[in-house]
Design a protein around this motif. Structure first.
Motif, PDB file in Angstrom:
ATOM      1  N   PRO A   1      21.375  18.772  17.497  1.00 55.37           N
ATOM      2  CA  PRO A   1      20.770  17.548  18.065  1.00 55.37           C
ATOM      3  C   PRO A   1      20.234  16.608  16.990  1.00 55.37           C
ATOM      4  O   PRO A   1      20.012  15.425  17.242  1.00 55.37           O
ATOM      5  CB  PRO A   1      19.640  18.073  18.956  1.00 55.37           C
ATOM      6  N   ALA A   2      20.049  17.138  15.786  1.00 52.69           N
ATOM      7  CA  ALA A   2      19.512  16.288  14.710  1.00 52.69           C
ATOM      8  C   ALA A   2      20.585  15.353  14.150  1.00 52.69           C
ATOM      9  O   ALA A   2      20.257  14.364  13.483  1.00 52.69           O
ATOM     10  CB  ALA A   2      18.966  17.176  13.591  1.00 52.69           C
ATOM     11  N   GLN A   3      21.832  15.679  14.419  1.00 50.16           N
ATOM     12  CA  GLN A   3      22.899  14.812  13.883  1.00 50.16           C
ATOM     13  C   GLN A   3      22.991  13.558  14.768  1.00 50.16           C
ATOM     14  O   GLN A   3      23.266  13.643  15.953  1.00 50.16           O
ATOM     15  CB  GLN A   3      24.226  15.574  13.878  1.00 50.16           C
ATOM     16  N   ARG A   4      22.730  12.410  14.133  1.00 49.63           N
ATOM     17  CA  ARG A   4      22.611  11.154  14.874  1.00 49.63           C
ATOM     18  C   ARG A   4      23.447  10.068  14.241  1.00 49.63           C
ATOM     19  O   ARG A   4      23.840  10.176  13.084  1.00 49.63           O
ATOM     20  CB  ARG A   4      21.150  10.667  14.837  1.00 49.63           C
TER      21      ARG A   4
ATOM     22  N   PRO B   1      30.862  -3.738  12.527  1.00 52.57           N
ATOM     23  CA  PRO B   1      31.818  -2.620  12.617  1.00 52.57           C
ATOM     24  C   PRO B   1      31.655  -1.613  11.485  1.00 52.57           C
ATOM     25  O   PRO B   1      31.751  -0.409  11.714  1.00 52.57           O
ATOM     26  CB  PRO B   1      33.174  -3.324  12.541  1.00 52.57           C
ATOM     27  N   GLU B   2      31.354  -2.081  10.251  1.00 56.06           N
ATOM     28  CA  GLU B   2      31.277  -1.114   9.133  1.00 56.06           C
ATOM     29  C   GLU B   2      30.079  -0.172   9.271  1.00 56.06           C
ATOM     30  O   GLU B   2      30.069   0.906   8.678  1.00 56.06           O
ATOM     31  CB  GLU B   2      31.290  -1.811   7.761  1.00 56.06           C
TER      32      GLU B   2
ATOM     33  N   ALA C   1      30.494   5.635   9.467  1.00 56.50           N
ATOM     34  CA  ALA C   1      30.050   7.016   9.231  1.00 56.50           C
ATOM     35  C   ALA C   1      30.081   7.820  10.538  1.00 56.50           C
ATOM     36  O   ALA C   1      30.618   8.936  10.584  1.00 56.50           O
ATOM     37  CB  ALA C   1      28.646   7.019   8.635  1.00 56.50           C
ATOM     38  N   SER C   2      29.538   7.245  11.595  1.00 53.00           N
ATOM     39  CA  SER C   2      29.496   7.971  12.878  1.00 53.00           C
ATOM     40  C   SER C   2      30.899   8.206  13.418  1.00 53.00           C
ATOM     41  O   SER C   2      31.204   9.289  13.933  1.00 53.00           O
ATOM     42  CB  SER C   2      28.694   7.193  13.915  1.00 53.00           C
ATOM     43  N   TYR C   3      31.753   7.171  13.293  1.00 55.89           N
ATOM     44  CA  TYR C   3      33.113   7.320  13.822  1.00 55.89           C
ATOM     45  C   TYR C   3      33.863   8.413  13.059  1.00 55.89           C
ATOM     46  O   TYR C   3      34.571   9.222  13.643  1.00 55.89           O
ATOM     47  CB  TYR C   3      33.860   5.982  13.746  1.00 55.89           C
ATOM     48  N   ARG C   4      33.626   8.443  11.725  1.00 60.95           N
ATOM     49  CA  ARG C   4      34.297   9.478  10.926  1.00 60.95           C
ATOM     50  C   ARG C   4      33.802  10.873  11.347  1.00 60.95           C
ATOM     51  O   ARG C   4      34.583  11.794  11.561  1.00 60.95           O
ATOM     52  CB  ARG C   4      34.028   9.235   9.427  1.00 60.95           C
ATOM     53  N   GLN C   5      32.482  10.986  11.503  1.00 62.23           N
ATOM     54  CA  GLN C   5      31.926  12.290  11.912  1.00 62.23           C
ATOM     55  C   GLN C   5      32.472  12.718  13.281  1.00 62.23           C
ATOM     56  O   GLN C   5      32.809  13.885  13.500  1.00 62.23           O
ATOM     57  CB  GLN C   5      30.405  12.218  11.986  1.00 62.23           C
TER      58      GLN C   5
ATOM     59  N   ARG D   1      34.806  15.899  13.976  1.00 59.79           N
ATOM     60  CA  ARG D   1      34.320  16.949  14.898  1.00 59.79           C
ATOM     61  C   ARG D   1      35.394  17.306  15.927  1.00 59.79           C
ATOM     62  O   ARG D   1      35.552  18.452  16.326  1.00 59.79           O
ATOM     63  CB  ARG D   1      33.037  16.455  15.601  1.00 59.79           C
ATOM     64  N   LEU D   2      36.133  16.274  16.364  1.00 63.34           N
ATOM     65  CA  LEU D   2      37.172  16.521  17.370  1.00 63.34           C
ATOM     66  C   LEU D   2      38.429  17.133  16.757  1.00 63.34           C
ATOM     67  O   LEU D   2      39.150  17.856  17.425  1.00 63.34           O
ATOM     68  CB  LEU D   2      37.551  15.206  18.077  1.00 63.34           C
ATOM     69  N   ALA D   3      38.668  16.840  15.483  1.00 63.88           N
ATOM     70  CA  ALA D   3      39.929  17.274  14.858  1.00 63.88           C
ATOM     71  C   ALA D   3      39.852  18.731  14.386  1.00 63.88           C
ATOM     72  O   ALA D   3      40.072  19.028  13.216  1.00 63.88           O
ATOM     73  CB  ALA D   3      40.271  16.341  13.697  1.00 63.88           C
TER      74      ALA D   3
END
Ligand code: SIN
Ligand code: CO
Length: 388
Positions: A231-234, A251-252, A256-260, A264-266
């Motif tokens: 839960p700490a990952q934000r 957008p930039e 970071a969040s989009y990469r994470q 996570r899904l991959a």
């Protein structure tokens, strides 16, 4: 071993290469000398049972279909006209062993892809109207004859007849036509328009295949990985710079969040685990009931000593996967996963293939304590059944 056999001329490799998921094909005398597993009256009897899913489709006037859901009463059938109606009973393989046996003929496809065998009885002229399904289906003809018109693959936005519970196609164009008699099968890939009409009173066995939708995969896999989510990952924007327009989402700053999120899904290994659990989920979980009194290892050993046979619950689903990355074999039973070391591979394969587990089988599963313990647990949870 099925008492029925596929036509010796059926070439499963050719079928998979040319037709599976690609185009419809008529498989003439797919099961030679086919004899029905049950009579229409027995099908009607099943449709009167509380736990059985059934539908009655009547074409009250040309092009106007009415749908009713079961369970039905005997009087519902005695009031039916001579023609133009169809009774459809879902998952007959759960209730009639001889129908379950038909599934074994499809061993050129993974067993976990099979969803169920629906059987329809159509009185002369009966049909459920032009439609498409999301699943691959083999329409295997039993007694009588049925005429099938088949069209092209439909788009997801194909126009449907409005206001109907049956999702019927507004514009059905037939491009192929087939007349099926006992033992013939028509394979229809997902979303191909089709429309069957009974030439005379007839039975049709629909062997349907399950395939999770993308929506189910996104939702299911997300739910699966969310359980371990820190839960700490934000969302973070430590790279924020001065001079933003106050309401702007740059957008930039999402990079970071989009990469994470995508990282996570991959996770193919995790996805594989989720997938095995998902496709081994039973269609009717209420038909898998744990034992009232759990058997201890001693009770179980005593039961086996009495010569009891262990049968697979017809509602239970079994699959396995070799995980090279983890050097283990994963067994999936009824939506849950158990991991074994690779040395158990042949036992797990044998267990998944075996219709029943008897001490005398050539691959003696009961000789292995780890497998014996698995069998005890599966018996306790209702995925296996004990038979004298
Ligand atoms: C039927 O059995 O008549 C309908 C089966 C189907 O079209 O999927
Ligand atoms: Co259909």
């Amino acid at each position: 071993m099925s008492k029925r056999q596929l036509n010796a001329a059926f070439d499963s490799e050719d079928f998979l290469a040319q037709y599976w998921q690609k185009k419809p094909v008529l498989l003439t005398k797919f099961i030679p000398n086919f004899s029905d597993s049950l009579a229409p009256e027995e099908l009607a009897g099943l449709a009167c049972e509380e736990l059985v899913e059934s539908r009655l489709v009547t074409e009250a006037e040309p092009g106007k279909w009415q749908l009713r859901h079961g369970p039905f009463k005997d009087s519902d059938f005695t009031q039916l006209p001579q023609s133009n109606w169809t009774l459809l009973v879902q998952a007959v393989d759960q209730w009639v062993e001889d129908v379950a046996d038909i599934k074994t003929l499809f061993n050129f496809l993974p067993s976990w892809r099979i969803d169920d065998i629906m059987i329809s009885f159509a009185a002369q002229g009966g049909s459920v109207g032009p439609h498409y399904d999301y699943y691959d289906v083999f329409l295997l003809q039993g007694q009588g004859e049925r005429n099938w018109k088949v069209g092209d693959r439909c788009d997801f936005n194909a126009e449907l007849v409005s206001g109907e519970e049956l999702s019927l196609l507004q514009n059905f164009k037939s491009t192929m036509e087939f007349n099926l008699s006992a033992g013939d099968a028509l394979y229809i890939p997902p979303r191909f328009a089709h429309w069957g009409t009974a030439t005379n009173d007839s039975l049709c066995y629909s062997i349907g295949f399950r395939a999770p939708s993308m929506a189910e995969m996104i939702e299911g896999f997300s739910d699966f990985i969310i359980k371990d989510q820190d839960p700490a990952q934000r969302y973070e924007d430590s790279k924020a710079q001065a001079g933003l327009r106050r309401a702007e989402i740059k957008p930039e700053l999402l990079d970071a969040s989009y990469r994470q999120l995508t990282e996570r899904l991959a996770q193919k290994q995790e996805f594989a685990g989720w997938f095995g659990c998902y496709v081994s989920q039973p269609k009717y979980p209420e038909l898998i009931q744990p034992l009232d009194d759990e058997l201890s290892p001693q009770d179980f050993a005593a039961l086996l000593g009495d010569g009891v046979q262990l049968m697979k619950n017809p509602s239970s689903r079994f699959a396995f996967m070799e995980s090279a990355a983890k050097d283990c074999v994963l067994l999936f039973v009824d939506g849950a996963m158990v991991s074994f070391s690779m040395k158990q591979l042949s036992n797990i394969v044998a267990f998944c293939e075996a219709p029943q587990i008897v001490p005398s089988s050539s691959n003696n599963l009961l000789a292995d304590p780890e497998i014996t313990e698995l069998l005890r647990q599966l018996l306790n949870q209702g995925s296996l059944l004990a038979a004298d």
